[in-house]
Design a protein around this motif. Structure first.
Motif, short mmCIF file in Angstrom:
data_model
loop_
_atom_site.label_atom_id
_atom_site.label_comp_id
_atom_site.label_asym_id
_atom_site.label_seq_id
_atom_site.Cartn_x
_atom_site.Cartn_y
_atom_site.Cartn_z
N TYR A 651 26.73 -7.32 -51.97
CA TYR A 651 27.93 -8.01 -51.26
C TYR A 651 28.06 -9.33 -52.07
O TYR A 651 26.95 -9.81 -52.54
CB TYR A 651 27.78 -8.31 -49.89
N THR A 652 29.17 -9.93 -52.27
CA THR A 652 29.37 -11.15 -52.69
C THR A 652 30.04 -11.97 -51.45
O THR A 652 31.01 -11.82 -50.96
CB THR A 652 30.39 -11.19 -54.05
N ILE A 653 29.33 -12.98 -51.14
CA ILE A 653 29.75 -13.93 -50.42
C ILE A 653 30.27 -15.10 -50.95
O ILE A 653 29.42 -15.91 -51.64
CB ILE A 653 28.56 -14.16 -49.25
N THR A 654 31.59 -15.63 -50.67
CA THR A 654 32.07 -16.89 -51.15
C THR A 654 32.27 -17.80 -50.10
O THR A 654 33.12 -17.75 -49.16
CB THR A 654 33.28 -16.58 -52.42
N VAL A 655 31.83 -19.10 -50.35
CA VAL A 655 32.26 -20.16 -49.07
C VAL A 655 32.74 -21.33 -49.84
O VAL A 655 32.12 -21.84 -50.99
CB VAL A 655 30.68 -20.35 -48.46
N THR A 656 33.69 -21.90 -49.41
CA THR A 656 34.32 -23.14 -49.78
C THR A 656 34.30 -24.18 -48.98
O THR A 656 34.64 -23.84 -47.69
CB THR A 656 35.69 -22.82 -50.46
N ALA A 657 33.62 -25.26 -49.07
CA ALA A 657 34.04 -26.55 -48.35
C ALA A 657 34.79 -27.60 -48.91
O ALA A 657 34.64 -27.87 -50.14
CB ALA A 657 32.51 -26.76 -48.01
N LYS A 658 35.82 -27.99 -47.92
CA LYS A 658 36.61 -29.16 -48.62
C LYS A 658 37.15 -29.79 -47.39
O LYS A 658 37.65 -29.54 -46.46
CB LYS A 658 37.90 -28.40 -49.21
N GLY A 659 36.46 -31.16 -47.37
CA GLY A 659 36.69 -31.94 -46.05
C GLY A 659 35.77 -31.43 -45.01
O GLY A 659 34.70 -30.94 -45.06
N SER A 660 36.67 -31.13 -43.85
CA SER A 660 36.18 -30.50 -42.70
C SER A 660 36.58 -29.05 -42.67
O SER A 660 35.92 -28.47 -41.79
CB SER A 660 36.68 -31.30 -41.28
N GLN A 661 37.04 -28.64 -43.68
CA GLN A 661 37.55 -27.12 -43.71
C GLN A 661 36.50 -26.10 -44.50
O GLN A 661 36.15 -26.62 -45.43
CB GLN A 661 38.84 -26.86 -44.50
N LEU A 662 36.26 -25.23 -43.94
CA LEU A 662 35.32 -24.04 -44.44
C LEU A 662 35.89 -22.92 -44.36
O LEU A 662 36.57 -22.30 -43.43
CB LEU A 662 33.82 -23.84 -43.75
#
Length: 711
Positions: A651-662
């Motif tokens: 599997y490919t898991i992609t996570v983005t963190a921007k400020g308080s948003q995930l």
């Protein structure tokens, strides 16, 4: 805050590191053995290539981070320091001595905390008994609480009592209070006996710690000319045979008081006397040196102590990028925390540096080098780096690089080591492990000046890849004399690099074999920006240190079994396992991981990793779910959705963190099955941190690559 306080914090922290290095090679030796083998011992007994990590510096520099990590506006509690211990110390390896439950005080308290026994009960006599609770650790990890309380012994006492109670009790806490108060008092008081009396005024008059200190002081007053006779008195009346455990606090504070009194206010004499007494030398000399460094200031610390250290400090926390430190960074970190505690802002330029570029090489401390190095690409290179007040881009000081007989057309490099390998060190003390300080996609900044008395040169920012040997070099600029030039260079994306140095490359032009003596001033060197790189475990390897110490390159391990096989990182656990990489400075970014769950029910990836109990992540969860997770001491599912994943599939898991948003998504190898989930942290936001890999509930997972890029 008083400007001289800031320099004294640096002097105290620098002296602490000097004391540790001075005492480490003879730790546990007897007075007789030291005298027979070394005699006066007025210099370092071992010429280390680089001095590896030490528990006596790990504890202070990481426990003080509780001030930053705790809830804002709330006073420090023992539980905050307990959280720092759980967050930054690896599980039963590195950092400090893991001698077993009931044998090592810190190990005992750590396991108590891990199993739900809160601080201060975790370190109490009621729970652990006095033999464990009153060992030396109560004072050896405590210097930072005095350094963040300059001129405020009351504050130092309160902070030290809370901090020491996490792991110690009774005389163990009294020792912590005493040492922290002495350091705090030394900012304003020069008289050694008054400093000692101030320390004693914050602990009970009838405790064993006070009795021992006063007994040594009384002997000194009766016999002020013979410290060796005083040592014999201590050996006979307060020796290790009189107290239980492996390294009790009382014998060691006795030799510390001996050295402070018989040292007669002289920095060198105080340290060397303390070291010659034996017993727990690195701990004792480190504590004494911190007191004397603050009291005496930088002018008293000779070049023979400073030059071998070169401002460098190796650590062994779970945060690999924080394990590569320079001493000015730690000093300014503590000065900044002190300014908050005292509600007294830092003066310029310290305020700007602490706020905007705390990791920078600013050279504002007299004599500081920030562990910078200088080399040339020709045989028989000769050059040196000197802290100077001759020129400065900001503030009052800069680094002066002097190169002798530089050939035209050859490169010279003024740089910081941004990654270290076992071969760089003399030994493997306390199992250090590292992640690089700089990555492709990030930007190198430097300000340079060519003085009028030196030949003009061309200069550019650069980074070096340890894997390929390639130098990434920016566009060279001709430095006009007497003008500061601010250079920047964004390192281009290159897969699977490991950048082990970054700084400034410079050269001169001329005819034939022409050589010139050259001088270059450098200031405000730092790295920033969002990374853009790929980590492929097919390119990583096991780093072999002395003994049984093994590390996977670029990574640190909190817990679990980690190994490389089939071009992948394998991670398995009995309850949980985590491995980290990247930098604690990463902020908003996207990370895309290729993973294959092998067996078990919980397989995750981590972002904004700040330590063992401060992370975000995304995971394949039990009962066919996928979700975002947060660890704030316990790992919880913040948001999830159904996703029918299977062991053995990739599997490919992609996570983005921007400020308080995930935001997180997962896709199978064919991109035919996918799930997305998002969540906003409205409580305590982790605004920065590295990346990691995690398993729980007895699981085993393979991790092949991770791609980090701007969000």
């Amino acid at each position: 805050m008083k400007e001289n306080y800031i320099e004294k914090i640096y002097a105290g922290w620098l002296a602490k590191i000097i004391g540790i290095r001075l005492g480490a090679p003879i730790e546990g030796w007897s007075y007789e053995k030291i005298k027979k083998l070394y005699g006066a011992l007025d210099e370092y007994p071992v010429d280390y290539q680089l001095f590896a990590a030490d528990d006596d510096s790990n504890g202070p520099i990481f426990f003080v981070r509780a001030l930053e990590d705790k809830e804002p506006e709330k006073p420090l509690e023992a539980s905050d320091v307990a959280d720092a211990l759980l967050n930054y110390a690896p599980y039963e390896h590195g950092f400090f001595w893991w001698g077993g439950y009931g044998t090592s005080t810190e190990h005992t308290a750590y396991l108590n905390l891990r199993h739900g026994i809160p601080a201060p009960e975790s370190g109490s006599i009621a729970h652990n008994g006095s033999a464990v609770a009153e060992q030396i650790g109560g004072q050896i990890f405590i210097d930072c609480w005095g350094l963040v309380s300059p001129g405020r012994p009351d504050l130092a006492a309160a902070l030290a009592a809370k901090a020491a109670s996490v792991t110690h009790d009774g005389n163990g806490i009294y020792g912590g209070i005493f040492v922290a108060v002495c350091i705090s008092a030394a900012f304003d008081e020069n008289d050694i006996e008054k400093i000692i009396e101030t320390g004693l005024s914050y602990i009970p008059n009838d405790c064993e710690y006070t009795r021992a200190v006063r007994a040594v002081a009384d002997y000194y007053h009766a016999h002020p000319d013979n410290w060796e006779a005083c040592y014999q008195y201590i050996f006979e009346n307060f020796g290790y045979d009189r107290y239980p455990g492996n390294c009790h606090i009382i014998p060691n504070i006795c030799v510390m008081i001996l050295s402070l009194l018989y040292g007669e206010g002289d920095f060198d004499r105080t340290l060397t006397i303390c070291n010659r007494c034996g017993w727990d030398t690195d701990c004792n000399v480190g504590n004494v040196a911190a007191i004397m460094g603050v009291r005496c200031g930088l002018d008293a610390i000779a070049d023979k102590w400073r030059r071998p250290i070169n401002d460098f400090l190796a650590c062994s926390s779970v945060v690999g990028s924080l394990n590569i430190q320079d001493i000015p960074y730690g000093a300014l970190y503590m000065a900044n925390e002190a300014s908050k505690l005292l509600n007294s802002p830092l003066p310029k330029p310290w305020l700007d540096i602490a706020k905007n570029r705390p990791d920078s090489c600013h050279f504002e401390f007299e004599g500081s080098t920030h562990a910078m190095r200088l080399c040339g690409d020709w045989p028989c290179f000769e050059g040196s780096c000197i802290n100077s007040d001759e020129y400065a881009h900001t503030g009052k000081r800069a680094l002066k690089a002097v190169v002798k007989s530089m050939p035209s057309g050859n490169f010279c490099y003024l740089y910081k080591k941004t990654y270290f390998v076992p071969e760089d060190f003399h030994d493997s003390r306390y199992d250090p492990a590292f992640s690089p300080l700089v990555y492709s996609g990030q930007t190198i900044h430097a300000s340079l000046l060519s003085p009028k008395y030196s030949k003009n040169c061309y200069a550019a920012c650069y980074a070096h890849d340890a894997r390929s040997g390639e130098y990434f070099i920016g566009e060279p600029a001709l430095l006009q004399p007497e003008q500061w030039h601010t250079l920047s260079y964004q390192i281009p994306y290159a897969p699977n690099t490991l950048l082990d140095e970054a700084g400034v490359a410079f050269y001169i032009t001329g005819e034939g074999d022409q050589t010139e003596d050259l001088v270059l001033f450098a200031d405000d060197i730092y790295f920033d920006g969002t990374p853009n790189y790929t980590l492929d475990f097919a390119c990583e390897h096991v780093e072999v240190w002395p003994g049984l110490h093994r590390e996977i390159s670029q990574c640190t391990r909190l817990k679990g079994l980690a190994w490389l096989e089939d071009d992948a990182l394998h991670l398995s656990c009995d309850d949980f396992g985590e491995v980290y990489t990247g930098s604690h400075t990463f902020k908003d970014y996207t990370a895309s991981f290729e993973i294959t769950p092998v067996f078990g029910t919980w397989h995750g990836v981590l972002i904004r990793v700040q330590g063992g109990i401060r992370t975000y992540g995304a995971a394949l969860l039990p009962d066919g779910r996928f979700g975002i997770v947060k660890n704030d001491g316990s790992c919880s599912v913040a948001a999830c959705t159904d996703f029918p994943w299977e062991n053995g599939r990739s599997y490919t898991i992609t996570v983005t963190a921007k400020g308080s948003q995930l935001k997180a998504c997962v896709r199978d190898e064919n991109h035919t099955i996918c799930a997305d989930v998002s969540w906003s942290d409205n409580e305590h936001v982790y605004s920065h941190g590295g990346i990691g890999f995690a398993v729980r509930e007895g699981s085993h997972c393979m991790f092949r690559t991770v791609r980090i890029m701007p969000a």
